[in-house]
Design a protein around this motif. Sequence first.
Motif, PDB file in Angstrom:
ATOM      1  N   LEU A  38       0.504  -1.440   0.381  1.00 45.56           N
ATOM      2  CA  LEU A  38      -0.367   0.313   0.246  1.00 45.56           C
ATOM      3  C   LEU A  38       1.253   1.072   0.200  1.00 45.56           C
ATOM      4  O   LEU A  38       0.465   2.437  -0.995  1.00 45.56           O
ATOM      5  CB  LEU A  38      -0.811  -0.024   1.608  1.00 45.56           C
ATOM      6  CG  LEU A  38      -2.039  -1.293   1.191  1.00 45.56           C
ATOM      7  CD1 LEU A  38      -2.727  -0.701   2.343  1.00 45.56           C
ATOM      8  CD2 LEU A  38      -3.007  -1.134  -0.194  1.00 45.56           C
ATOM      9  N   TYR A  39       1.636   1.240   0.660  1.00 51.44           N
ATOM     10  CA  TYR A  39       3.040   2.715   1.178  1.00 51.44           C
ATOM     11  C   TYR A  39       3.483   2.609  -0.675  1.00 51.44           C
ATOM     12  O   TYR A  39       3.564   3.481  -0.619  1.00 51.44           O
ATOM     13  CB  TYR A  39       3.687   2.201   1.920  1.00 51.44           C
ATOM     14  CG  TYR A  39       3.838   2.427   3.210  1.00 51.44           C
ATOM     15  CD1 TYR A  39       2.356   3.040   3.555  1.00 51.44           C
ATOM     16  CD2 TYR A  39       4.141   2.020   3.780  1.00 51.44           C
ATOM     17  CE1 TYR A  39       1.584   3.149   5.352  1.00 51.44           C
ATOM     18  CE2 TYR A  39       3.883   1.702   5.456  1.00 51.44           C
ATOM     19  CZ  TYR A  39       1.920   2.754   6.335  1.00 51.44           C
ATOM     20  OH  TYR A  39       2.288   2.712   7.375  1.00 51.44           O
ATOM     21  N   ASP A  40       3.886   1.608  -1.507  1.00 52.37           N
ATOM     22  CA  ASP A  40       4.066   1.598  -2.780  1.00 52.37           C
ATOM     23  C   ASP A  40       3.430   2.106  -3.504  1.00 52.37           C
ATOM     24  O   ASP A  40       3.795   2.973  -4.628  1.00 52.37           O
ATOM     25  CB  ASP A  40       4.677  -0.347  -3.483  1.00 52.37           C
ATOM     26  CG  ASP A  40       5.709  -0.288  -2.681  1.00 52.37           C
ATOM     27  OD1 ASP A  40       6.617   0.569  -2.164  1.00 52.37           O
ATOM     28  OD2 ASP A  40       6.297  -1.600  -2.040  1.00 52.37           O
ATOM     29  N   ARG A  41       2.356   1.748  -3.523  1.00 53.94           N
ATOM     30  CA  ARG A  41       0.874   2.708  -4.391  1.00 53.94           C
ATOM     31  C   ARG A  41       1.242   4.002  -3.860  1.00 53.94           C
ATOM     32  O   ARG A  41       0.915   4.510  -4.975  1.00 53.94           O
ATOM     33  CB  ARG A  41      -0.071   1.322  -3.883  1.00 53.94           C
ATOM     34  CG  ARG A  41      -0.190   0.520  -4.895  1.00 53.94           C
ATOM     35  CD  ARG A  41      -1.445  -0.054  -4.286  1.00 53.94           C
ATOM     36  NE  ARG A  41      -2.145   0.477  -5.300  1.00 53.94           N
ATOM     37  CZ  ARG A  41      -4.310   0.603  -5.769  1.00 53.94           C
ATOM     38  NH1 ARG A  41      -4.599  -0.530  -4.406  1.00 53.94           N
ATOM     39  NH2 ARG A  41      -4.415   0.824  -6.143  1.00 53.94           N
ATOM     40  N   MET A  42       1.040   4.220  -2.756  1.00 54.48           N
ATOM     41  CA  MET A  42       0.747   5.904  -2.563  1.00 54.48           C
ATOM     42  C   MET A  42       1.929   6.245  -2.792  1.00 54.48           C
ATOM     43  O   MET A  42       2.017   7.977  -3.893  1.00 54.48           O
ATOM     44  CB  MET A  42       1.452   5.803  -0.810  1.00 54.48           C
ATOM     45  CG  MET A  42       0.955   6.964   0.073  1.00 54.48           C
ATOM     46  SD  MET A  42       1.179   7.103   1.606  1.00 54.48           S
ATOM     47  CE  MET A  42       3.102   6.494   1.732  1.00 54.48           C
ATOM     48  N   ASN A  43       3.219   5.960  -3.013  1.00 52.21           N
ATOM     49  CA  ASN A  43       4.613   6.689  -4.046  1.00 52.21           C
ATOM     50  C   ASN A  43       4.158   6.425  -4.801  1.00 52.21           C
ATOM     51  O   ASN A  43       4.854   8.207  -5.757  1.00 52.21           O
ATOM     52  CB  ASN A  43       5.508   5.516  -3.364  1.00 52.21           C
ATOM     53  CG  ASN A  43       6.021   6.220  -1.936  1.00 52.21           C
ATOM     54  OD1 ASN A  43       5.728   6.919  -1.097  1.00 52.21           O
ATOM     55  ND2 ASN A  43       6.669   4.732  -1.350  1.00 52.21           N
ATOM     56  N   GLN A  44       3.991   5.482  -5.746  1.00 45.61           N
ATOM     57  CA  GLN A  44       3.591   5.659  -7.208  1.00 45.61           C
ATOM     58  C   GLN A  44       2.966   6.359  -7.600  1.00 45.61           C
ATOM     59  O   GLN A  44       2.778   7.653  -8.552  1.00 45.61           O
ATOM     60  CB  GLN A  44       3.005   4.788  -7.576  1.00 45.61           C
ATOM     61  CG  GLN A  44       4.846   3.589  -7.028  1.00 45.61           C
ATOM     62  CD  GLN A  44       3.513   1.397  -7.737  1.00 45.61           C
ATOM     63  OE1 GLN A  44       2.280   1.165  -8.238  1.00 45.61           O
ATOM     64  NE2 GLN A  44       4.440   0.748  -7.629  1.00 45.61           N
ATOM     65  N   ALA A  45       1.682   7.052  -6.428  1.00 49.38           N
ATOM     66  CA  ALA A  45       0.559   8.038  -6.930  1.00 49.38           C
ATOM     67  C   ALA A  45       1.106   9.107  -6.694  1.00 49.38           C
ATOM     68  O   ALA A  45       0.781  10.212  -7.503  1.00 49.38           O
ATOM     69  CB  ALA A  45      -0.779   8.192  -5.897  1.00 49.38           C
ATOM     70  N   SER A  46       2.282   9.701  -5.923  1.00 46.11           N
ATOM     71  CA  SER A  46       2.907  10.992  -5.571  1.00 46.11           C
ATOM     72  C   SER A  46       3.193  11.610  -6.918  1.00 46.11           C
ATOM     73  O   SER A  46       3.179  12.090  -7.659  1.00 46.11           O
ATOM     74  CB  SER A  46       3.587  11.008  -4.355  1.00 46.11           C
ATOM     75  OG  SER A  46       3.950  11.883  -4.221  1.00 46.11           O
ATOM     76  N   LYS A  47       4.045  10.069  -7.133  1.00 45.11           N
ATOM     77  CA  LYS A  47       4.799  10.721  -8.065  1.00 45.11           C
ATOM     78  C   LYS A  47       4.445  10.472 -10.178  1.00 45.11           C
ATOM     79  O   LYS A  47       4.793  11.762 -10.485  1.00 45.11           O
ATOM     80  CB  LYS A  47       5.301   9.418  -8.567  1.00 45.11           C
ATOM     81  CG  LYS A  47       7.114   9.051  -7.905  1.00 45.11           C
ATOM     82  CD  LYS A  47       8.234   7.676  -8.288  1.00 45.11           C
ATOM     83  CE  LYS A  47       9.159   7.823  -6.366  1.00 45.11           C
ATOM     84  NZ  LYS A  47       9.628   6.820  -6.724  1.00 45.11           N
ATOM     85  N   GLY A  48       2.932   9.742  -9.677  1.00 41.46           N
ATOM     86  CA  GLY A  48       2.543  10.273 -10.782  1.00 41.46           C
ATOM     87  C   GLY A  48       1.919  11.741 -10.551  1.00 41.46           C
ATOM     88  O   GLY A  48       1.564  12.591 -12.042  1.00 41.46           O
ATOM     89  N   TYR A  49       1.465  11.999  -9.839  1.00 38.22           N
ATOM     90  CA  TYR A  49       1.069  13.226  -9.759  1.00 38.22           C
ATOM     91  C   TYR A  49       1.724  14.918  -9.774  1.00 38.22           C
ATOM     92  O   TYR A  49       1.675  15.884 -10.604  1.00 38.22           O
ATOM     93  CB  TYR A  49       0.423  14.035  -8.299  1.00 38.22           C
ATOM     94  CG  TYR A  49      -0.650  15.267  -7.239  1.00 38.22           C
ATOM     95  CD1 TYR A  49      -1.752  15.174  -8.056  1.00 38.22           C
ATOM     96  CD2 TYR A  49       0.464  16.405  -8.004  1.00 38.22           C
ATOM     97  CE1 TYR A  49      -2.643  16.098  -7.917  1.00 38.22           C
ATOM     98  CE2 TYR A  49      -0.347  17.536  -7.579  1.00 38.22           C
ATOM     99  CZ  TYR A  49      -2.147  17.491  -7.736  1.00 38.22           C
ATOM    100  OH  TYR A  49      -2.632  18.703  -7.465  1.00 38.22           O
ATOM    101  N   GLU A  50       3.124  14.354  -9.905  1.00 38.31           N
ATOM    102  CA  GLU A  50       4.167  15.058 -10.422  1.00 38.31           C
ATOM    103  C   GLU A  50       4.773  14.350 -11.176  1.00 38.31           C
ATOM    104  O   GLU A  50       4.673  16.184 -12.066  1.00 38.31           O
ATOM    105  CB  GLU A  50       5.370  14.730  -9.676  1.00 38.31           C
ATOM    106  CG  GLU A  50       5.224  15.171  -7.421  1.00 38.31           C
ATOM    107  CD  GLU A  50       7.116  14.816  -7.031  1.00 38.31           C
ATOM    108  OE1 GLU A  50       7.469  14.028  -7.335  1.00 38.31           O
ATOM    109  OE2 GLU A  50       6.081  14.916  -5.754  1.00 38.31           O
ATOM    110  N   ALA A  51       4.480  14.182 -12.363  1.00 41.78           N
ATOM    111  CA  ALA A  51       4.478  13.791 -12.991  1.00 41.78           C
ATOM    112  C   ALA A  51       3.593  14.679 -14.414  1.00 41.78           C
ATOM    113  O   ALA A  51       3.704  15.037 -14.933  1.00 41.78           O
ATOM    114  CB  ALA A  51       4.302  12.588 -14.049  1.00 41.78           C
ATOM    115  N   SER A  52       2.251  14.538 -13.760  1.00 40.68           N
ATOM    116  CA  SER A  52       1.179  15.550 -14.624  1.00 40.68           C
ATOM    117  C   SER A  52       2.002  17.451 -14.145  1.00 40.68           C
ATOM    118  O   SER A  52       1.094  17.327 -15.312  1.00 40.68           O
ATOM    119  CB  SER A  52      -0.456  15.151 -13.304  1.00 40.68           C
ATOM    120  OG  SER A  52       0.484  15.697 -11.949  1.00 40.68           O
ATOM    121  N   ILE A  53       2.298  17.651 -13.415  1.00 35.48           N
ATOM    122  CA  ILE A  53       2.544  19.029 -12.917  1.00 35.48           C
ATOM    123  C   ILE A  53       4.507  19.311 -14.873  1.00 35.48           C
ATOM    124  O   ILE A  53       3.731  19.931 -15.196  1.00 35.48           O
ATOM    125  CB  ILE A  53       3.228  18.905 -12.242  1.00 35.48           C
ATOM    126  CG1 ILE A  53       2.130  19.321 -11.075  1.00 35.48           C
ATOM    127  CG2 ILE A  53       4.099  20.507 -11.815  1.00 35.48           C
ATOM    128  CD1 ILE A  53       2.759  19.372  -9.489  1.00 35.48           C
TER     129      ILE A  53
END
Length: 509
Positions: A38-53
């Motif tokens: 779950l923590y890995d998925r959390m980190n992936q989601a955070s990186k995905g949001y930064e990628a959208s920027i």
Amino acid sequence: MPFRVSRCALLLPVAILAGCASGGGTRHGAATPQVNALYDRMNQASKGYEASIEQARRGDTPQAAQTRKQALDQLKDASARCGLTPGCDPQRFAAVFDRLLRLKDGSFIEGEDADDTEQGAEVGAQPGDAAGSVAVNALPQAQRSVTLLKGQKFADMMVMNGPVKAALEMWLTQLRPNLMDAYVNYQMMRYKMWPAYQKADLPEALLFGIMAKESGGKVHAVSRSGASGPLQFMYATGLRFGLSSENGFDERFDPTMAAQANAEYIDEQLAAFNNNLEMTLAAYNGGEGRMRRIAASNPGAGFYDPAIYGQMSAETRDYVPMVLAAAWLFLHPDSYHLTWPKIDGAPGQIVLKRPASLSELTICLGSSEGMRDGWFRTLRNLNPRLDPQVSLPMGTRLEVPRQLEKAYASACADGPWPILASDLHNAVKIIAPPPPAATSAALANGSTPSVGSRPSSSASRSYTVRRGDTLVSIARKTSCADVEDIAKMNGLRGHQLQVGQSLRIPVCR
């Protein structure tokens, strides 16, 4: 700066709320494989949001929106599962979501492109707005109005504690209709009010928060204590910031002048309280003299410190978080399942083709342009000097939203609707005869018509000030004089009175 506490999952969507409510806090011992996943998925989601920027920076707006949505969906799902998984800490998800909100505000990356949400479009700078400072110009247009507060980010100054969370709930439940009305009213007056805040480098969200709490965007609001206008200035404070009386019109009711005075007041108090936003708002509500005395006796303490908070009135303890919560919702409606209506508040004008009052115009305009609740409030707010019941002569220019220019030509210049409106208006005049009308020339120039009996400029009676008297309470004892009349007749610069003081009280003519 006010002290900080951890932000709770009220900032998060419902799924994350469920995670916090489950009580799955940090536990001792190594995390299980399920928790690590779950923590890995959390980190992936955070990186995905930064990628959208990054995608938005490159101009790929559609792809940025899709990437952002996928990242947030992934974070919500993982957070919901965290609440059901032993050993998983929901506060880690809350911290990540909080960081993403700050990224959205521009608090971490000043040069990121404007958010492509509907709210970003709503609060963006309008063509022709003043240039502002170099720091403001470095930000994308949709964020110039929401991020800076005397060199600090609004998101960084926000303390998401219990009182603010309770205020968020209040705005989103019992006061939701008030909040929506305030938003509509503000958007219609935005071109009159926002430039003063923009010039002062103050966040637009703060202006909205103050107005939503003070008056709901009703320009002619008057409180029981005598505070008046969209931003509720007391008479003496209004005078100090240039809000006086012109041809019988109380300038506290002018949205442009009130916003300018408010911006100057906020600037002054931010300087006095070392840029502490909560203390500044407390001064606006409870009086700067009282707040400065309390702050001086408790150096370094923030608004929520018991030494400060315990000395605040119940009204001020409620006022500060309510303003901040409304400002936060102005910035982050999507995070609270809130959708602001799309409002076209572009300014326009009409020239009356036939005599009509604002009330008559409201009737003939009906629900034009999809305004379900009608146009009375907007017409009054944009033309604050006019009595809504007084018929205005042909040729009078009125400020209206630009979208009403065609609606007026088609519905109010001729045809059955203005005839109906006139018939209903004449019935009102028969029941309650209006005061003596001002001259046609004065009305055409936008002067305020006479309203009710006014005090004579010469006749007066004597009144001796008793213990507990205020100008407001004295004015209430008379049949026609108001605070301004009494203050002018006695040469008073403020509301300070002394027991035994003799005052002249105007007598109605």
